[in-house]
Design a protein around this motif. Structure first.
Motif, PDB file in Angstrom:
ATOM      1  N   THR A  55       0.803  -1.225   0.000  1.00 19.13           N
ATOM      2  CA  THR A  55       0.000   0.000   0.000  1.00 19.13           C
ATOM      3  C   THR A  55       0.834   1.273   0.000  1.00 19.13           C
ATOM      4  OG1 THR A  55      -0.103   0.171   2.413  1.00 19.13           O
ATOM      5  CG2 THR A  55      -1.814  -1.144   1.332  1.00 19.13           C
ATOM      6  N   SER A  95      -5.083  -7.374   0.865  1.00 23.37           N
ATOM      7  CA  SER A  95      -4.473  -6.261   0.128  1.00 23.37           C
ATOM      8  C   SER A  95      -5.025  -6.195  -1.292  1.00 23.37           C
ATOM      9  CB  SER A  95      -2.954  -6.422   0.080  1.00 23.37           C
ATOM     10  OG  SER A  95      -2.411  -6.379   1.363  1.00 23.37           O
ATOM     11  N   ASN A 134       1.154   3.104   2.491  1.00 21.12           N
ATOM     12  CA  ASN A 134       0.412   4.058   3.302  1.00 21.12           C
ATOM     13  C   ASN A 134       0.136   3.428   4.670  1.00 21.12           C
ATOM     14  OD1 ASN A 134      -2.258   5.015   4.425  1.00 21.12           O
ATOM     15  ND2 ASN A 134      -1.983   6.522   2.795  1.00 21.12           N
ATOM     16  N   HIS A 137      -2.035   4.220   7.130  1.00 23.94           N
ATOM     17  CA  HIS A 137      -3.443   4.027   7.498  1.00 23.94           C
ATOM     18  C   HIS A 137      -4.072   2.865   6.738  1.00 23.94           C
ATOM     19  CE1 HIS A 137      -3.433   7.494  10.065  1.00 23.94           C
ATOM     20  NE2 HIS A 137      -2.920   8.226   9.089  1.00 23.94           N
ATOM     21  N   ASP A 138      -3.785   2.772   5.450  1.00 23.11           N
ATOM     22  CA  ASP A 138      -4.308   1.652   4.661  1.00 23.11           C
ATOM     23  C   ASP A 138      -3.728   0.327   5.155  1.00 23.11           C
ATOM     24  OD1 ASP A 138      -5.753   3.453   3.135  1.00 23.11           O
ATOM     25  OD2 ASP A 138      -4.262   3.532   1.526  1.00 23.11           O
ATOM     26  N   THR A 139      -2.454   0.350   5.532  1.00 26.16           N
ATOM     27  CA  THR A 139      -1.808  -0.849   6.067  1.00 26.16           C
ATOM     28  C   THR A 139      -2.495  -1.296   7.351  1.00 26.16           C
ATOM     29  OG1 THR A 139       0.319  -0.271   5.093  1.00 26.16           O
ATOM     30  CG2 THR A 139       0.364  -1.786   6.954  1.00 26.16           C
ATOM     31  N   ARG A 199     -11.264  -2.564  -4.363  1.00 29.01           N
ATOM     32  CA  ARG A 199     -12.225  -1.549  -3.905  1.00 29.01           C
ATOM     33  C   ARG A 199     -11.762  -0.153  -4.303  1.00 29.01           C
ATOM     34  NH1 ARG A 199     -12.205  -5.097   0.644  1.00 29.01           N
ATOM     35  NH2 ARG A 199     -10.689  -3.791   1.688  1.00 29.01           N
ATOM     36  N   ILE A 200     -10.469   0.120  -4.181  1.00 31.31           N
ATOM     37  CA  ILE A 200      -9.925   1.439  -4.544  1.00 31.31           C
ATOM     38  C   ILE A 200     -10.155   1.715  -6.028  1.00 31.31           C
ATOM     39  CG2 ILE A 200      -7.760   2.716  -4.886  1.00 31.31           C
ATOM     40  CD1 ILE A 200      -8.625   2.783  -2.041  1.00 31.31           C
ATOM     41  N   ASP A 246      -5.585  -0.727   8.233  1.00 35.47           N
ATOM     42  CA  ASP A 246      -6.903  -1.264   7.870  1.00 35.47           C
ATOM     43  C   ASP A 246      -6.781  -2.695   7.351  1.00 35.47           C
ATOM     44  OD1 ASP A 246      -8.137   1.096   8.582  1.00 35.47           O
ATOM     45  OD2 ASP A 246      -8.312   1.838   6.513  1.00 35.47           O
ATOM     46  N   ILE A 247      -5.823  -2.916   6.478  1.00 36.68           N
ATOM     47  CA  ILE A 247      -5.617  -4.252   5.908  1.00 36.68           C
ATOM     48  C   ILE A 247      -5.259  -5.252   7.003  1.00 36.68           C
ATOM     49  CG2 ILE A 247      -4.044  -5.618   4.467  1.00 36.68           C
ATOM     50  CD1 ILE A 247      -4.097  -3.200   2.505  1.00 36.68           C
ATOM     51  N   PHE A 299      -8.433  -4.830  -1.190  1.00 37.03           N
ATOM     52  CA  PHE A 299      -8.348  -3.397  -0.928  1.00 37.03           C
ATOM     53  C   PHE A 299      -8.161  -2.631  -2.243  1.00 37.03           C
ATOM     54  CE2 PHE A 299      -5.447   0.219  -0.387  1.00 37.03           C
ATOM     55  CZ  PHE A 299      -6.216   1.030   0.429  1.00 37.03           C
TER      56      PHE A 299
END
Length: 119
Positions: free
Chosen positions: A24, A66, A26, A28-30, A72-73, A32-33, A69
């Protein structure tokens, strides 16, 4: 088996974080994952067959999460627009700041329309 999973998640957290972060880029994304991955691991621990190491099974969950994720992105309207225009999200939002103020519904409708035209 849940206790063994908890111990592994605590002891190998940095390695799991590193895998997700490399995908990612990132923080924050990490997070979340990893949260979603760990929840799936706890929920499905009874499905772990033991054919591989527990850490390998969790790595696979993290990789799958991941990939989901990114699916979805890529489905987000903003991604459609920025890819088509060849700009970053930062540039897109900077350009929005220079536009006259509009209702949020109008902006959402315009974004949706641009995405539909780009397909």
């Amino acid at each position: 088996m849940t206790g063994k999973l908890e111990t592994l998640l605590e002891s190998d957290y940095e390695r799991f974080y590193s895998i997700a972060f490399r995908m990612t880029g990132n923080h924050h994304d990490t997070q979340d994952i990893l949260q979603n991955s760990f929840m799936k691991a706890f929920k499905n621990i009874d499905k772990f067959r033991g054919g591989s190491k527990l850490s390998t099974w969790i790595y696979r969950i993290i990789i799958n999460e991941s990939n989901q994720f990114f699916s979805r992105i890529n489905a987000l309207p903003i991604t459609c627009i920025t890819n088509r225009e060849g700009i970053t999200e930062e540039v897109f939002f900077e350009r929005l700041k220079t536009l006259p103020s509009f209702d949020d519904e109008l902006i959402v409708d315009e974004m949706r329309e641009k995405c539909l035209r780009s397909e």
